[in-house]
Motif scaffolding. Structure first.
Motif, PDB file in Angstrom:
ATOM      1  N   ASN A 196       0.859  -1.185   0.000  1.00 25.06           N
ATOM      2  CA  ASN A 196       0.000   0.000   0.000  1.00 25.06           C
ATOM      3  C   ASN A 196       0.893   1.232   0.000  1.00 25.06           C
ATOM      4  N   MET A 198       0.472   5.414   0.235  1.00 24.08           N
ATOM      5  CA  MET A 198      -0.569   6.428   0.417  1.00 24.08           C
ATOM      6  C   MET A 198      -0.044   7.823   0.718  1.00 24.08           C
ATOM      7  N   LYS A 219      -1.909  -1.069  -3.900  1.00 22.11           N
ATOM      8  CA  LYS A 219      -3.019  -0.153  -3.666  1.00 22.11           C
ATOM      9  C   LYS A 219      -2.442   1.235  -3.396  1.00 22.11           C
ATOM     10  N   ILE A 221      -3.438   5.149  -2.477  1.00 21.59           N
ATOM     11  CA  ILE A 221      -4.561   5.963  -2.010  1.00 21.59           C
ATOM     12  C   ILE A 221      -4.121   7.332  -1.518  1.00 21.59           C
ATOM     13  N   GLY A 231      -0.658   8.050  -9.404  1.00 19.77           N
ATOM     14  CA  GLY A 231      -0.491   6.750  -8.759  1.00 19.77           C
ATOM     15  C   GLY A 231       0.798   6.079  -9.192  1.00 19.77           C
ATOM     16  N   THR A 246      -5.119  -1.078  -7.541  1.00 23.27           N
ATOM     17  CA  THR A 246      -6.150  -0.073  -7.276  1.00 23.27           C
ATOM     18  C   THR A 246      -5.475   1.270  -7.060  1.00 23.27           C
ATOM     19  N   SER A 248      -6.525   5.324  -6.216  1.00 24.07           N
ATOM     20  CA  SER A 248      -7.441   6.459  -6.103  1.00 24.07           C
ATOM     21  C   SER A 248      -6.681   7.621  -5.501  1.00 24.07           C
ATOM     22  N   THR A 249      -6.483   8.658  -6.318  1.00 27.54           N
ATOM     23  CA  THR A 249      -5.655   9.799  -5.922  1.00 27.54           C
ATOM     24  C   THR A 249      -6.229  11.089  -6.512  1.00 27.54           C
ATOM     25  N   CYS A 253      -4.191   7.958 -12.502  1.00 32.40           N
ATOM     26  CA  CYS A 253      -3.988   6.638 -11.885  1.00 32.40           C
ATOM     27  C   CYS A 253      -2.673   6.062 -12.386  1.00 32.40           C
TER      28      CYS A 253
END
Ligand SMILES: *[C@@H]1O[C@H](CO)[C@@H](O)[C@H](O)[C@H]1NC(C)=O
Ligand SMILES: *[C@@H]1O[C@H](CO)[C@@H](O)[C@H](O)[C@H]1NC(C)=O
Ligand SMILES: *[C@@H]1O[C@H](CO)[C@@H](O)[C@H](O)[C@H]1NC(C)=O
Ligand SMILES: *[C@@H]1O[C@H](CO)[C@@H](O)[C@H](O)[C@H]1NC(C)=O
Ligand SMILES: *[C@@H]1O[C@H](CO)[C@@H](O)[C@H](O)[C@H]1NC(C)=O
Ligand SMILES: *[C@@H]1O[C@H](CO)[C@@H](O)[C@H](O)[C@H]1NC(C)=O
Length: 447
Positions: A196, A198, A219, A221, A231, A246, A248-249, A253
């Motif tokens: 992940n 983020m 992922k 985020i 991303g 995945t 989401s930003t 992407c």
């Protein structure tokens, strides 16, 4: 309460349906690219082979308590691992939160290396920590091959203060770069999986000058309002597979720029953000080429663009052989867009004659809903029209039930097949041929 139910339930169901639809197209691609074979496809932690050496960052002085500076410990563990003649794994355990300042982790290393991030690596919150340092780097890997980054943990750029100071948020601030959370420069035969990432200060994962990289199960985020937080950014790289991911930003992407080729993106869930982009390319009159890109099976939701190609006027080079296939759009503002007039500067960009050539771009099975009326926009350069654009089985309905969608074309040539809604507006390919043959040279056509 009602708000979150209304929004969450349908999206949740969509995600389940989408997850079920994920099929492993990756296998055939791996053989195609001759990506390194993996020993195990299991999601359970792999057994560590006997020959592998384990370095626990705690043994190098990392405290993992979130406020002690663990940078030196990481640097030393990396140095040891990188010079090891046997396969080595650096472990950031699950109960660790390591504060790490900007750091260079360089190769070449003597053997295969795995960085297992099971816990968390966090950046200093205060941008002033970067004073006197390169503002674009935080965790900077370079010259490394056969590195795997994995572990199910989290890399957190703690970007809030950077976003607040960004010129995109406060126009009286100067525009300067902000760090990319994970940069891999000059890398080869790498894997980034089950991770992940983020709240990066700017971009989350950047590959620059890399060959044969697989990104899977990642992922990314960040808030939809965070500026420039791409991303996955792919630059000057070849043979890149992004699968089961995945993003989401607040920005793209995935963005693909600067002489990149053989890029394969599959099974991606994208949004919010700006969608999947080729470009921007051709900025400041540069020559760039992006070719052989496939995006197969994507779910794109609540983004400003779906699949986009954006080039600056005045640039040159080529975008060619691109396939967008099996793309599901949900409330996307510009689901299909080619923009040869991209301009992301404070001053309006003046018209120029030179343009990046765009050709052989296919959209196949692109379905779902558009938040704007103009669901298809293909706006090309009048000096260098888009060629060989193909639309097949497209159905882009308006997000709100009433109304309709439409296509916009400018200097766009190509064909369509199957059902295409909104009705396509591409000009017939033969008309550009006639146009581009100067009078008196028609004999070349007889060859
Ligand atoms: C993590 O867990 C180990 C084993 O339970 C313990 O010894 C260590 O103190 C913990 N470290 C942190 C930073 O919580
Ligand atoms: C914008 O930045 C300027 C200069 O750095 C600062 O004085 C001002 O308070 C900032 N405005 C906001 C709304 O943060
Ligand atoms: C993506 O996930 C599928 C299903 O779990 C798996 O078979 C495939 O190998 C994954 N892709 C990569 C590149 O690891
Ligand atoms: C792309 O490659 C070409 C030729 O190899 C080179 O001239 C050009 O500067 C490169 N463009 C960028 C943006 O790196
Ligand atoms: C669709 O997107 C628009 C603009 O991005 C937004 O205002 C609207 O609320 C969204 N609609 C739904 C149903 O989510
Ligand atoms: C650039 O060209 C476009 C299309 O021909 C035209 O609409 C626009 O006004 C021009 N812009 C400038 C700044 O000349």
């Amino acid at each position: 309460m009602t708000y979150s139910c209304n929004i969450l339930v349908p999206r949740f169901l969509l995600l389940i349906v989408f997850s079920l639809a994920l099929t492993a197209n990756a296998d055939s691609f791996e053989s195609l690219l001759q990506l390194p074979r993996r020993q195990s496809r299991s999601t359970r932690p792999r057994l560590r082979p006997r020959s592998e050496r384990l370095l626990h960052v705690g043994d190098y002085g990392a405290k993992g308590n979130g406020f002690n500076d663990d940078t030196q410990a990481f640097a030393e563990a990396w140095k040891r691992a990188c010079s090891s003649k046997v396969k080595t794994r650096i472990l950031v355990p699950q109960n660790y939160t390591s504060l790490v300042r900007p750091i260079d982790l360089s190769g070449p290393c003597k053997a295969r290396l795995t960085l297992q991030i099971s816990g968390r690596i966090i950046a200093p919150e205060d941008p002033d920590v970067w004073e006197g340092l390169n503002p674009r780097k935080w965790l900077y890997f370079h010259g490394v091959s056969r590195l795997t980054v994995e572990g199910g943990g989290t890399v957190n750029g703690m970007g809030q203060e950077w976003w607040r100071r960004s010129c995109k948020h406060n126009h009286s601030n100067p525009c300067h770069g902000a760090p990319t959370a994970l940069t891999f420069h000059n890398c080869k035969n790498m894997r980034i999986e089950n991770l992940n990432v983020m709240d990066s200060q700017q971009m989350h994962i950047a590959l620059t000058s890399c060959r044969r990289v697989t990104i899977s199960g990642v992922k990314v985020i960040a808030p939809a309002t965070s500026p420039n937080t791409d991303g996955i950014h792919i630059s000057a790289s070849r043979g890149i597979l992004v699968d089961n991911t995945t993003v989401s930003t607040g920005d793209d992407c995935v963005s693909i720029v600067r002489n990149s080729s053989q890029i394969y993106i599959s099974n991606i869930i994208c949004g919010p953000g700006h969608g999947i982009s080729i470009g921007s390319i051709g900025k400041s009159k540069s020559w760039e080429e992006v070719k052989d890109v496939t995006v197969d099976t994507a779910f794109i939701s609540d983004t400003t663009n779906g699949v986009r190609i954006k080039t600056w006027q005045g640039g040159s080079g080529l975008v060619s052989n691109v396939l967008f296939k099996n793309i599901n759009m949900n409330n996307v503002s510009h689901p299909i867009i080619i923009d040869q007039y991209y301009c992301d500067s404070r001053k309006p960009c003046s018209n120029q004659t030179s343009a990046v050539t765009i050709e052989k771009i296919s959209y196949v099975q692109v379905r779902g809903t558009s938040a704007s009326k103009q669901a298809i926009k293909i706006s090309c350069s009048d000096t260098s029209p888009c060629r060989n654009i193909h639309l097949e089985d497209i159905d882009l309905e308006p997000s709100n039930d009433d109304g309709f969608t439409e296509s916009f074309c400018f200097e766009a040539y190509g064909s369509s097949s199957g059902e295409v809604y909104p009705p396509p507006c591409l000009s017939d390919e033969t008309s550009v041929l006639e146009q581009s043959v100067p009078s008196g040279t028609s004999s070349v056509l007889d060859l």
